[in-house]
Design a protein around this motif. Structure first.
Motif, mmCIF file in Angstrom:
data_model
loop_
_atom_site.group_PDB
_atom_site.id
_atom_site.type_symbol
_atom_site.label_atom_id
_atom_site.label_comp_id
_atom_site.label_asym_id
_atom_site.label_seq_id
_atom_site.Cartn_x
_atom_site.Cartn_y
_atom_site.Cartn_z
ATOM 1 N N GLY A 95 0.710 -1.124 -0.083
ATOM 2 C CA GLY A 95 0.200 -0.180 0.088
ATOM 3 C C GLY A 95 0.798 1.192 0.151
ATOM 4 O O GLY A 95 0.128 2.269 -0.505
ATOM 5 N N THR A 96 1.967 1.224 0.470
ATOM 6 C CA THR A 96 2.899 2.432 0.427
ATOM 7 C C THR A 96 3.488 2.731 -0.821
ATOM 8 O O THR A 96 3.748 4.029 -1.219
ATOM 9 C CB THR A 96 4.282 2.130 1.316
ATOM 10 O OG1 THR A 96 5.167 1.167 0.804
ATOM 11 C CG2 THR A 96 3.866 1.950 2.821
ATOM 12 N N TRP A 97 3.258 1.853 -1.748
ATOM 13 C CA TRP A 97 3.528 1.972 -3.272
ATOM 14 C C TRP A 97 2.471 3.391 -3.839
ATOM 15 O O TRP A 97 2.995 4.197 -4.426
ATOM 16 C CB TRP A 97 3.158 0.994 -3.969
ATOM 17 C CG TRP A 97 3.383 1.101 -5.324
ATOM 18 C CD1 TRP A 97 2.412 1.628 -6.408
ATOM 19 C CD2 TRP A 97 4.505 1.086 -6.359
ATOM 20 N NE1 TRP A 97 2.697 1.721 -7.610
ATOM 21 C CE2 TRP A 97 4.363 1.320 -7.562
ATOM 22 C CE3 TRP A 97 5.841 0.955 -6.032
ATOM 23 C CZ2 TRP A 97 5.113 1.571 -8.732
ATOM 24 C CZ3 TRP A 97 6.802 0.975 -7.362
ATOM 25 C CH2 TRP A 97 6.321 1.368 -8.380
ATOM 26 N N LEU A 98 1.487 3.506 -3.116
ATOM 27 C CA LEU A 98 0.544 4.419 -3.796
ATOM 28 C C LEU A 98 0.526 5.580 -2.849
ATOM 29 O O LEU A 98 0.098 6.831 -3.277
ATOM 30 C CB LEU A 98 -1.195 4.031 -3.737
ATOM 31 C CG LEU A 98 -1.238 2.593 -4.562
ATOM 32 C CD1 LEU A 98 -2.525 2.249 -4.803
ATOM 33 C CD2 LEU A 98 -1.045 3.109 -6.081
ATOM 34 N N THR A 99 0.651 5.523 -1.565
ATOM 35 C CA THR A 99 0.662 6.376 -0.757
ATOM 36 C C THR A 99 1.695 7.303 0.020
ATOM 37 O O THR A 99 1.577 8.211 0.358
ATOM 38 C CB THR A 99 -0.193 6.003 0.761
ATOM 39 O OG1 THR A 99 0.628 4.884 1.300
ATOM 40 C CG2 THR A 99 -1.556 5.298 0.244
ATOM 41 N N SER A 100 3.050 6.629 -0.443
ATOM 42 C CA SER A 100 4.317 7.325 0.188
ATOM 43 C C SER A 100 5.393 7.342 -0.679
ATOM 44 O O SER A 100 6.361 6.384 -0.531
ATOM 45 C CB SER A 100 4.613 6.485 1.597
ATOM 46 O OG SER A 100 3.333 6.364 2.375
ATOM 47 N N ASN A 101 5.433 8.175 -1.415
ATOM 48 C CA ASN A 101 6.772 8.404 -2.216
ATOM 49 C C ASN A 101 6.918 7.211 -3.053
ATOM 50 O O ASN A 101 8.240 6.651 -3.065
ATOM 51 C CB ASN A 101 7.652 8.873 -1.596
ATOM 52 C CG ASN A 101 7.626 10.406 -1.386
ATOM 53 O OD1 ASN A 101 6.895 11.339 -1.948
ATOM 54 N ND2 ASN A 101 8.259 10.964 -0.185
ATOM 55 N N LEU A 102 6.269 6.233 -3.671
ATOM 56 C CA LEU A 102 6.555 5.170 -4.226
ATOM 57 C C LEU A 102 7.306 4.158 -3.337
ATOM 58 O O LEU A 102 8.127 3.548 -3.774
ATOM 59 C CB LEU A 102 7.257 5.337 -5.514
ATOM 60 C CG LEU A 102 6.842 6.141 -6.673
ATOM 61 C CD1 LEU A 102 7.564 6.657 -7.962
ATOM 62 C CD2 LEU A 102 5.370 5.589 -7.156
ATOM 63 N N GLY A 103 6.626 4.053 -2.018
ATOM 64 C CA GLY A 103 7.234 3.149 -1.144
ATOM 65 C C GLY A 103 8.451 3.713 -0.624
ATOM 66 O O GLY A 103 9.516 2.687 -0.492
#
Length: 139
Positions: A86-94
């Motif tokens: 999910g961090t791929w979408l929410t946090s600077n590409l993970g």
């Protein structure tokens, strides 16, 4: 005197998926730290900004829970890989791929850890014993 704490730490580390929990925790910390970089470097803030901070914290929490509660490692590693992806979408590409890779590797290591496995010996210390069939001629 220094060997006592070291051997105690080794016993503690061997009784849990240490490297998986550590990598997942470090991945969450890296993703969280990339949220704080200057605006010139930020590529993607994410959905309302809250998920960008919430998911790395959950990653770190899952990593710490894997370390200190290894009986529930399967649940925590599944939650950890889902949050990591999910961090791929929410946090600077993970976290610029670094936190994403650390979190995914840590979750996979924790998921695949077996609790009742004998400790492996280092390759350099292993002595090979020749098999009795090695010297016999093949008929």
């Amino acid at each position: 005197m220094a060997s006592r704490p070291r051997s105690a730490f080794r016993r503690w580390r061997a009784s849990r998926p240490f490297w998986g929990g550590l990598l997942l925790t470090l991945g969450g910390a890296e993703v969280l730290l990339t949220e704080k970089v200057s605006l010139k470097v930020v590529m993607h803030i994410g959905m309302q900004g809250l998920a960008g901070y919430l998911l790395p914290v959950v990653m770190m929490l899952c990593g710490l829970l894997i370390l200190f509660n290894p009986a529930q490692r399967l649940f925590y590693s599944i939650i950890g890989i889902l949050v990591t992806l999910g961090t791929w979408l929410t946090s600077n590409l993970g976290g610029f791929f670094i936190g994403l890779l650390l979190g995914a590797a840590g979750s996979c290591l924790a998921f695949g850890w077996l609790p009742d496995q004998e400790p492996r010996r280092r390759l350099l210390r292993r002595h090979r014993t020749p098999s009795p069939m090695a010297d016999s001629p093949v008929s």
